[in-house]
Write a protein that holds these residues in place. Structure first.
Motif: not given
Length: 362
Positions: A335-362
């Motif tokens: 979903a597209p978003l506006d991130l209000m950084v110091r009053g200015k709208a910066l574009p962003g979006r909803v993203a799946a977590l995690p941003f870096t794949p987990h590397r646990y010893a399964r």
């Protein structure tokens, strides 16, 4: 400021000390936050987490008693296994998140530094006669994290390599008796090790002498856990937040979800049945500028829909990353978003977590 048993070692290694949860802690060393972060992803980073609360719960019925406060299935936890769980408030919020280990004759708990003064009396209040909670301020906690971490420490105690993810064992490491769990807070394979405080410096020096091990501070710990989509209490979790809102439903045991016999269960059951008002999601800012905690979030070109709770630069993804809570209708993937950084709208979006794949010893 309180100090951990490794305070003098941090200063010797050039650690820049800052206040954190009432303790003087190293935020970084001369390598710098980005260097420590990338080294942990590539090899092994050594973190002092001795500010965390450690405690043991002993007595007949200890697991059942703890379940009054947590929806985790503690009674099903086998000896030598660890579990992540949530301590609840009566209103269905999260008092703290914690780790619980079955050591066979006792339960071993790790609590957040900023919450242990609240957690301990809350647990004590639900204990029956014969069950005792004992804080362990005379123990240190050291995390060795990264793809080379287990191979490195296993040169000192080979049995550690046999532990699976969330497995726990007792080992003698460089002459120091240690409780080792194959877990961590970075998304990488690694261990967290509880040792007697008076031997912590000897133990840490032995690990730092291993090939590929570098010290890492709070700054890298925060950027690593954020890329891994892991919550920080006080930012992403608090007493107003429920497990359902936090996308931590997986911490609620199947048996517990049938009985709903834990503190705050009414709110959890209602949100499971009807959906929460808001959800924790990953948020990817477009461009290079990070959007940090408390940044308001709007639907693209429209209404306010939430707030960022953790945000910063992700060295491994080479760009800004964030997490936050959005109204459920605004929390759809991409979903597209506006991130209000110091009053200015910066574009962003909803993203799946995690941003870096987990590397646990399964």
């Amino acid at each position: 400021m309180l100090e951990t048993p490794l305070a003098s070692l941090h200063r010797e290694l050039g650690g820049r000390m800052v206040p954190f949860a009432g303790y003087a802690m190293p935020v970084q060393y001369p390598l710098g936050i980005m260097g420590e972060h990338l080294h942990t992803r590539a090899a092994a980073g050594l973190f002092d987490v001795s500010h965390m609360g450690q405690a043991e719960l002993v007595g007949e019925g200890a697991a059942a008693a703890l379940e009054k406060l947590t929806p985790a299935d503690v009674q099903a936890l086998k000896p030598g296994r660890q579990r992540y769980g949530l301590l609840m408030t009566e209103a269905g919020g999260i008092l703290d998140d914690f780790m619980v280990t079955n050591l066979g004759d006792r339960l071993f708990l790790v609590l957040n530094a900023s919450r242990k003064h609240l957690d301990i009396p809350a647990i004590e209040a639900v204990l029956p006669a014969g069950v005792k909670l004992t804080p362990l301020p005379d123990r240190a906690l050291i995390a060795l994290q990264g793809p080379a971490a287990v191979a490195a420490i296993a040169t000192l105690a080979p049995g550690i390599a046999q532990l699976s993810f969330m497995g726990v064992g007792r080992f003698d490491i460089a002459g120091v008796p240690a409780i080792v769990s194959r877990s961590g807070y970075t998304g990488e394979d690694g261990v967290e090790v509880s040792v007697p405080a008076e031997q912590a410096e000897t133990f840490a020096r032995a690990l730092l002498a291993l090939p590929g091990v570098q010290p890492a501070g709070l700054g890298a710990r925060d950027s690593l856990r954020l890329e891994a989509g892991l919550c920080l209490y006080g930012n992403d979790l608090d007493e107003t937040t429920s497990p359902v809102e936090a996308n931590l439903v997986w911490t609620i045991g199947k048996r517990r979800r049938m009985a709903f016999d834990f503190l705050g269960a009414d709110r959890v059951r209602d949100e499971l049945d009807n959906g929460p008002k808001r959800l924790r999601v990953g948020i990817l800012p477009e461009g290079r500028q990070p959007a940090r905690g408390h940044t308001p979030v709007h639907a693209r070109g429209g209404e306010a829909v939430g707030e960022i709770t953790s945000g910063g630069f992700g060295p491994s993804v080479n760009g800004p990353v964030a997490m936050g809570y959005l109204a459920r209708h605004a929390a759809a993937d991409n979903a597209p978003l506006d991130l209000m950084v110091r009053g200015k709208a910066l574009p962003g979006r909803v993203a799946a977590l995690p941003f870096t794949p987990h590397r646990y010893a399964r």
